[in-house]
Scaffold this motif. Structure first.
Motif, PDB file in Angstrom:
ATOM      1  N   THR A   1      10.455  25.061 -28.222  1.00 40.49           N
ATOM      2  CA  THR A   1       9.216  25.230 -28.602  1.00 40.49           C
ATOM      3  C   THR A   1       9.118  26.361 -29.751  1.00 40.49           C
ATOM      4  O   THR A   1      10.187  27.254 -29.629  1.00 40.49           O
ATOM      5  CB  THR A   1       8.054  25.611 -27.403  1.00 40.49           C
ATOM      6  N   LEU A   2       8.027  26.333 -30.687  1.00 38.49           N
ATOM      7  CA  LEU A   2       7.662  27.306 -31.440  1.00 38.49           C
ATOM      8  C   LEU A   2       6.682  28.078 -31.299  1.00 38.49           C
ATOM      9  O   LEU A   2       5.525  27.586 -31.579  1.00 38.49           O
ATOM     10  CB  LEU A   2       7.655  26.564 -32.979  1.00 38.49           C
TER      11      LEU A   2
ATOM     12  N   ASN B   1      15.935  31.513 -23.603  1.00 43.04           N
ATOM     13  CA  ASN B   1      14.542  30.513 -23.186  1.00 43.04           C
ATOM     14  C   ASN B   1      14.754  29.480 -24.427  1.00 43.04           C
ATOM     15  O   ASN B   1      15.832  29.397 -25.092  1.00 43.04           O
ATOM     16  CB  ASN B   1      13.214  31.278 -23.442  1.00 43.04           C
ATOM     17  N   ALA B   2      13.849  28.659 -24.276  1.00 40.58           N
ATOM     18  CA  ALA B   2      13.756  27.322 -25.151  1.00 40.58           C
ATOM     19  C   ALA B   2      13.100  27.708 -26.432  1.00 40.58           C
ATOM     20  O   ALA B   2      12.603  26.793 -27.021  1.00 40.58           O
ATOM     21  CB  ALA B   2      13.262  26.123 -24.484  1.00 40.58           C
TER      22      ALA B   2
ATOM     23  N   ALA C   1      21.950  21.335 -36.100  1.00 40.01           N
ATOM     24  CA  ALA C   1      21.857  22.582 -35.786  1.00 40.01           C
ATOM     25  C   ALA C   1      20.677  22.587 -34.468  1.00 40.01           C
ATOM     26  O   ALA C   1      20.952  23.275 -33.391  1.00 40.01           O
ATOM     27  CB  ALA C   1      21.474  23.520 -36.833  1.00 40.01           C
ATOM     28  N   VAL C   2      19.598  22.108 -34.616  1.00 36.49           N
ATOM     29  CA  VAL C   2      18.594  21.998 -33.678  1.00 36.49           C
ATOM     30  C   VAL C   2      19.107  21.515 -32.261  1.00 36.49           C
ATOM     31  O   VAL C   2      18.777  21.971 -31.294  1.00 36.49           O
ATOM     32  CB  VAL C   2      17.195  21.338 -34.098  1.00 36.49           C
ATOM     33  N   ARG C   3      19.816  20.231 -32.365  1.00 37.30           N
ATOM     34  CA  ARG C   3      20.201  19.328 -31.315  1.00 37.30           C
ATOM     35  C   ARG C   3      21.120  20.471 -30.443  1.00 37.30           C
ATOM     36  O   ARG C   3      21.277  20.309 -29.374  1.00 37.30           O
ATOM     37  CB  ARG C   3      20.628  18.246 -31.889  1.00 37.30           C
ATOM     38  N   ALA C   4      22.096  20.946 -31.499  1.00 34.88           N
ATOM     39  CA  ALA C   4      23.183  21.924 -30.693  1.00 34.88           C
ATOM     40  C   ALA C   4      22.390  22.979 -29.728  1.00 34.88           C
ATOM     41  O   ALA C   4      22.729  23.036 -28.679  1.00 34.88           O
ATOM     42  CB  ALA C   4      24.137  22.467 -31.398  1.00 34.88           C
TER      43      ALA C   4
ATOM     44  N   ASN D   1      12.189  17.793 -34.960  1.00 34.54           N
ATOM     45  CA  ASN D   1      13.670  17.624 -34.218  1.00 34.54           C
ATOM     46  C   ASN D   1      13.430  18.507 -32.901  1.00 34.54           C
ATOM     47  O   ASN D   1      13.699  18.320 -31.880  1.00 34.54           O
ATOM     48  CB  ASN D   1      14.690  18.130 -34.962  1.00 34.54           C
ATOM     49  N   ALA D   2      12.906  19.802 -33.030  1.00 34.76           N
ATOM     50  CA  ALA D   2      12.824  20.994 -31.877  1.00 34.76           C
ATOM     51  C   ALA D   2      11.932  20.378 -30.866  1.00 34.76           C
ATOM     52  O   ALA D   2      12.258  20.446 -29.613  1.00 34.76           O
ATOM     53  CB  ALA D   2      12.556  22.264 -32.189  1.00 34.76           C
ATOM     54  N   THR D   3      10.717  20.143 -31.206  1.00 34.69           N
ATOM     55  CA  THR D   3       9.602  19.426 -30.423  1.00 34.69           C
ATOM     56  C   THR D   3      10.339  18.128 -29.550  1.00 34.69           C
ATOM     57  O   THR D   3      10.124  18.136 -28.283  1.00 34.69           O
ATOM     58  CB  THR D   3       8.485  19.151 -31.064  1.00 34.69           C
ATOM     59  N   GLU D   4      10.937  17.189 -30.165  1.00 31.75           N
ATOM     60  CA  GLU D   4      11.223  16.108 -29.571  1.00 31.75           C
ATOM     61  C   GLU D   4      12.429  16.296 -28.450  1.00 31.75           C
ATOM     62  O   GLU D   4      12.588  15.886 -27.448  1.00 31.75           O
ATOM     63  CB  GLU D   4      12.074  15.209 -30.679  1.00 31.75           C
TER      64      GLU D   4
END
Length: 697
Positions: A331-332, A305-306, A446-449, A324-327
């Motif tokens: 989701t956190l 999942n995301a 890392a987040v983008r990957a 970065n993750a939100t963009e």
């Protein structure tokens, strides 16, 4: 066995145009394969009658070679290329690469020469890569059949990432970067002008290749959209992520790509759509492409999942990663209370949240990092857990205990991804990667990957396959030259239009106004004036007969002044519709992929903001709704900030009907432009339309 097999697993290779100078284009492939231990037979060919080239017996022609030749490289001047290919065909060569340039990428004469060598190869059943190709690699057997100077300084190692590109320079840059960061490659191929073999077929081959688990690709143009779709879907069905780049996304870049390969680049936004529909992820840099591939081959799975969890010893880095993750669509989720309490028990001084800032004091707690990571993994639904560990990996001895515990944690949760962000030594990275834990230095990368990997999972779950051959329409479309005729076609297809009348005189316009009821709108109608507002060709809110008669005269005068040569069919009179949300519905007949539906917010600014989305036709209601929701401004349809709720069902129905019309008349339509298509709180209407038909053949 796939017909490309002979390129990558030849028992023998002939180098036509081989050079005694190992630094020349004809000398490098021979040198590379000797240095890398290729075990097959190597046959240098040189017309000058040299007896030996780089320690191997040389031949004047490929026809003189005593044994079979599986794979031939043509590295001769363009004047000799056709004869070299002809000789290969006569010899029974299975696969030939043409390094020589000077074909379709240069001139019409070059294009004719390219067609001739292609015809020779096809007639002989011989596969052809190029011309204007840089070569291919199979590191596992020492096959480095290329003249790339990248191999002067590095040797790609065997691995499970396959790489297929049109551009040789792009390909050598990509596999060079991959090699420098320790990524292994299964197969690499640069297809050049793609007279025969193209990137789509290479993706198809890699999808079937047991040594390849992740496919990276880059294209500048595409000749066969159906083949590319099929190849991408085959890779998705095989469970192999495809990370692809489309070079030439600007107008200048697309023109350069067409010049480079002699092929049409197509609409860039349509490529994005087709990639997504077929489960492939588009990357926007080589670094991003390799980062995503690295996560896939290291973790050997895609995130379920995301949702992500972040553990960090630095609040600032955690915030950066969360942004970065939100963009990027990750989701956190907040921590469950049980998890929060478990974290309080471990670190009473830290506030349990996601991101979770352990502060530097975590180092004072025995096994603090791994206990925190374990608690986060055990108590949340997050598929991916990040840990920012600063630079602890630079001290392998001090990090050894944490390293072992993290590897054990990964084994304990094989369905989760654990990703570390830290500065570390190569040996530390290698051991973590062997355990399935990717390591990055840069938190944003890392987040983008991981976002890319999560997106690949989501795309795989919503693949779109074009239906089998659709039945054509029973009748061809009538001639369409203006707005009135376009609306008549759309009305027949079930698209709602207002009652309106095409008038050739002011008196007829007044009668039409009285018939439909004032206030009305009046518009010039001409097959030569597509954008009426730009010449003042639309007059709104006309209140009575006198104003309508004057408006008729004004519109005719404006059209005659702005476009003296334009054919004027008359003035269209329709009821003045007020309120509603202006959208655009369109059909774009892409030269590569066929008819595509378009949706966006309409009006005169649609080309300025370009907030539109595409989808392959025909549309189902579900896919039409998804198309609408891809447009950022579509939130205006759903009560944005207290605004009205518009009739989205009417919009979806219209999209489906337009897409069905396009699918049934795919061979006739060039495009449809309904702008605006006004969506109201109840119902929706086409207020302006343009239909372009292909010239009769």
């Amino acid at each position: 066995m796939h017909s490309l097999h002979a390129f990558f697993f030849p028992r023998s290779v002939a180098i036509i145009g081989a050079s005694t100078d190992p630094e020349r284009i004809g000398g490098r492939p021979l040198r590379f394969m000797v240095e890398c231990g290729f075990a097959g037979a190597l046959y240098p060919v040189n017309v000058n009658g040299v007896a030996e080239i780089q320690g191997h017996t040389a031949y004047r022609s490929v026809l003189e070679i005593p044994g079979e030749v599986d794979h031939a490289i043509v590295a001769v001047p363009v004047a000799g290329a056709e004869q070299a290919v002809r000789d290969c065909a006569q010899k029974g060569v299975k696969a030939v690469q043409v390094f020589t340039a000077g074909f379709a990428e240069t001139s019409s004469e070059g294009a004719a020469l390219q067609r001739r060598i292609t015809d020779i190869a096809r007639a002989a059943g011989m596969r052809l890569v190029g011309p204007n190709a840089l070569g291919l690699l199979n590191p596992g057997i020492g096959l480095f059949a290329t003249f790339s100077t990248a191999l002067n300084g590095l040797r790609p190692r065997a691995g499970s990432i396959g790489l297929a590109t049109q551009s040789g320079a792009f390909g050598s840059a990509a596999y060079g970067m991959a090699t420098l960061r320790g990524l292994g490659l299964s197969r690499v191929i640069a297809t050049g002008n793609e007279a025969d073999v193209d990137v789509a077929e290479c993706i198809e081959y890699l999808a079937q290749d047991d040594d390849t688990s992740v496919i990276c690709a880059a294209i500048e143009s595409c000749r066969d959209g159906a083949r590319l779709r099929a190849a991408l879907l085959q890779a998705a069905d095989a469970g192999k992520p495809v990370v692809i780049m489309k070079i030439g996304h600007t107008e200048i870049g697309a023109a350069a790509a067409a010049t480079h390969t002699g092929s049409l680049a197509g609409n860039d936004a349509v490529y994005d759509t087709v990639f997504a529909e077929c489960g492939a992820l588009r990357a926007h840099s080589i670094e991003e492409m390799l980062d995503i591939a690295y996560v896939c081959v290291t973790a050997k799975q895609l995130p379920a999942n995301a949702e992500i969890g972040i553990v960090t010893g630095s609040g600032g880095v955690g915030i950066l990663m969360a942004d970065n993750a939100t963009e990027l669509g990750l989701t956190l989720p907040p921590l469950p209370e049980a998890t929060a309490q478990a974290l309080r028990d471990i670190l009473p001084f830290a506030v349990p949240a996601n991101p979770y800032d352990t502060t530097a004091q975590v180092t004072a707690v025995p096994d603090g990092v791994t206990r925190v990571m374990s608690a986060m993994a055990a108590g949340s639904s997050c598929a991916t857990h990040f840990a920012y560990l600063a630079h602890v990996g630079l001290s392998p001895a001090r990090f050894a205990g944490t390293e072992r515990a993290l590897c054990a944690l990964r084994a304990q949760h094989p369905d989760r991804l654990f990703v570390l962000v830290m500065l570390s030594e190569a040996g530390v990275n290698s051991r973590l990667e062997a355990a399935g834990i990717p390591v990055f230095q840069d938190p944003t990368r890392a987040v983008r990957a991981v976002a890319g990997a999560a997106r690949l999972r989501a795309l795989r779950e919503q693949l779109h396959r074009l239906p089998a051959q659709l039945p054509p329409a029973s009748e061809p479309l009538p001639p369409v030259s203006n707005e009135s005729e376009a609306k008549a076609v759309l009305a027949t297809a079930g698209i709602p239009v207002l009652p309106e009348h095409l008038c050739s005189s002011a008196a007829a316009a007044v009668r039409a106004g009285e018939l439909v009821g004032f206030p009305v709108v009046a518009k010039i109608v001409s097959p030569d004036i597509a954008h009426k507002t730009e010449i003042g060709g639309v007059i709104l809110d006309i209140a009575d007969a006198g104003a309508l008669a004057a408006a008729f005269a004004t519109l005719i005068a404006r059209a005659s002044a702005a476009a003296p040569q334009a054919r004027i069919d008359g003035v269209l009179v329709a009821p003045m519709l007020k309120g509603g949300l202006e959208t655009i519905i369109g059909i774009h007949s892409d030269p590569v992929f066929g008819p595509m539906a378009l949706f966006g917010l309409g009006g005169t600014a649609v080309e300025l903001f370009k907030d539109v989305a595409f989808a392959s036709v025909p549309l189902t209601p579900e896919r039409a709704r998804s198309l609408v929701h891809q447009v950022r401004a579509s939130r205006l349809l759903r009560g944005w900030r207290g605004g009205p709720m518009y009739d989205e069902a009417a919009l979806v129905d219209a999209l489906c009907r337009v897409s069905a019309l396009a699918a049934a008349h795919a061979g006739e339509l060039e495009g449809i432009d309904i702008n605006p298509f006004v969506v109201r709180t109840q119902g929706a209407y086409c207020l302006d339309a343009l239909i372009s038909l292909r010239p009769a053949r």
